[in-house]
Design an enzyme around this catalytic site. Structure first.
Site, PDB file in Angstrom:
ATOM      1  N   VAL A  13       0.822  -1.221   0.000  1.00 34.68           N
ATOM      2  CA  VAL A  13       0.000   0.000   0.000  1.00 34.68           C
ATOM      3  C   VAL A  13       0.855   1.269   0.000  1.00 34.68           C
ATOM      4  CG1 VAL A  13      -2.027  -1.050   1.063  1.00 34.68           C
ATOM      5  CG2 VAL A  13      -0.241  -0.057   2.518  1.00 34.68           C
ATOM      6  N   GLY A  14       2.185   1.117   0.073  1.00 36.93           N
ATOM      7  CA  GLY A  14       3.058   2.284   0.003  1.00 36.93           C
ATOM      8  C   GLY A  14       3.698   2.685   1.314  1.00 36.93           C
ATOM      9  N   THR A  16       6.682   1.886   2.622  1.00 38.58           N
ATOM     10  CA  THR A  16       8.095   2.250   2.531  1.00 38.58           C
ATOM     11  C   THR A  16       8.267   3.622   1.894  1.00 38.58           C
ATOM     12  OG1 THR A  16       8.771  -0.075   2.418  1.00 38.58           O
ATOM     13  CG2 THR A  16      10.340   1.565   1.618  1.00 38.58           C
ATOM     14  N   VAL A  17       7.528   3.890   0.835  1.00 39.36           N
ATOM     15  CA  VAL A  17       7.635   5.191   0.171  1.00 39.36           C
ATOM     16  C   VAL A  17       7.113   6.291   1.098  1.00 39.36           C
ATOM     17  CG1 VAL A  17       6.964   6.537  -1.840  1.00 39.36           C
ATOM     18  CG2 VAL A  17       7.508   4.128  -2.100  1.00 39.36           C
ATOM     19  N   LYS A  37      13.329  -0.807  10.990  1.00 39.10           N
ATOM     20  CA  LYS A  37      12.532  -1.875  10.382  1.00 39.10           C
ATOM     21  C   LYS A  37      12.638  -3.097  11.288  1.00 39.10           C
ATOM     22  CE  LYS A  37      10.173  -3.786   6.925  1.00 39.10           C
ATOM     23  NZ  LYS A  37       8.892  -3.278   6.414  1.00 39.10           N
ATOM     24  N   ASP A  50      13.771  -2.652   2.936  1.00 43.07           N
ATOM     25  CA  ASP A  50      12.961  -1.443   2.962  1.00 43.07           C
ATOM     26  C   ASP A  50      13.712  -0.266   3.577  1.00 43.07           C
ATOM     27  OD1 ASP A  50      10.904  -2.861   1.821  1.00 43.07           O
ATOM     28  OD2 ASP A  50       9.855  -3.222   3.708  1.00 43.07           O
ATOM     29  N   GLY A 110       6.329  -0.948   9.883  1.00 39.33           N
ATOM     30  CA  GLY A 110       5.867  -2.306  10.123  1.00 39.33           C
ATOM     31  C   GLY A 110       5.959  -3.177   8.890  1.00 39.33           C
ATOM     32  N   GLY A 112       3.541  -5.501   6.472  1.00 43.48           N
ATOM     33  CA  GLY A 112       2.149  -5.790   6.166  1.00 43.48           C
ATOM     34  C   GLY A 112       1.213  -4.897   6.962  1.00 43.48           C
ATOM     35  N   SER A 171      -0.491   5.565  -2.509  1.00 41.52           N
ATOM     36  CA  SER A 171      -0.281   5.619  -3.966  1.00 41.52           C
ATOM     37  C   SER A 171      -1.539   6.182  -4.608  1.00 41.52           C
ATOM     38  CB  SER A 171       0.026   4.227  -4.514  1.00 41.52           C
ATOM     39  OG  SER A 171       0.241   4.269  -5.907  1.00 41.52           O
TER      40      SER A 171
END
Length: 233
Positions: A13-14, A16-17, A37, A50, A110, A112, A171
């Site tokens: 779902v984004g 890391t970004v 992480k 990540d 996190g 997931g 995103s």
């Protein structure tokens, strides 16, 4: 706010970004940043994880992984199958507290969704947040189906006494459909928290300098940016 946990309503779902954008925005304000992480899965020791991606996109942040497991599974399952020790919520909290003594902002990404198990005892990112007394930023998808997942995540946080900072769309499509457009108004209702940013689709593919220059424009002032939710959002 010196520690912020970043969770998602699910995988891809984004997170890391979004974490990278938060780090870039904080660095632009002159703040020192660490990214933690707790459990990296689906990556071999020689591959970039990540946290490495956050550093690539955001710039000079301290990156720390507590554990890495080769199979792309939930951390508890990946640890068990690999024969490696699991990560415990108290270990996440201890590492974050130590990083917070040396950095202005600690971001914990996190794996997931919020209640993905870290260990056989059922420890989760929410447990680490409770131990830290730190808020959780929820990263959600833009389109159809996101409202239920966002509402459930918010309910799980409230039921555990954890503060939800708000929700970010990880995103935002270049050509949003009707559901995505309506969700700008509906996501804050489902989350019971403010909409704190929209990251454009493909943001992680930008060159690092371009990413850093744009990051503050994707995030609300509460997250170190200058983005404003549209009317009704």
């Amino acid at each position: 706010m010196s520690i912020l946990l970043v969770s998602g309503t699910g995988t891809e779902v984004g997170k890391t970004v979004t974490t990278a954008a938060l780090a870039a925005a904080a660095l632009a304000e002159g703040r020192s940043v660490a990214v933690l992480k707790p459990a990296q899965t689906g990556v071999t020791p020689a591959e970039r994880g990540d946290a490495d991606e956050v550093v690539r996109l955001a710039g000079p942040v301290t990156a720390l992984e507590l554990a890495r497991y080769p199979e792309p599974l939930a951390p508890d399952t990946a640890a068990r199958r690999s024969g490696l020790p699991p990560v415990r919520p108290y270990e996440v909290a201890d590492a974050a507290r130590k990083l917070a003594t040396e950095h202005d902002l600690v971001l914990i990404e996190g794996a997931g969704g919020l209640l993905v198990r870290f260990d056989a005892d059922g420890g989760t990112l929410a447990d680490a947040a409770r131990l830290l007394g730190a808020p959780v930023l929820v990263v959600a998808a833009a389109g159809l189906g996101t409202l239920n997942a966002t509402a459930l995540t918010g309910e799980a946080l409230r039921g555990r006494g954890v503060v939800q900072a708000g929700v970010v769309v990880g995103s935002w499509p270049r050509e949003p459909d009707l559901a995505a457009r309506c969700n700008l108004a509906d996501l804050p209702v489902a989350a019971r928290g403010p909409l704190l940013g929209l990251l454009p689709e493909g943001a992680g593919s930008l060159a690092p300098l371009e990413f850093r220059a744009a990051a503050q424009g994707w995030l609300a002032p509460a997250m170190g940016g200058n983005w404003r939710a549209p009317a009704g959002g």
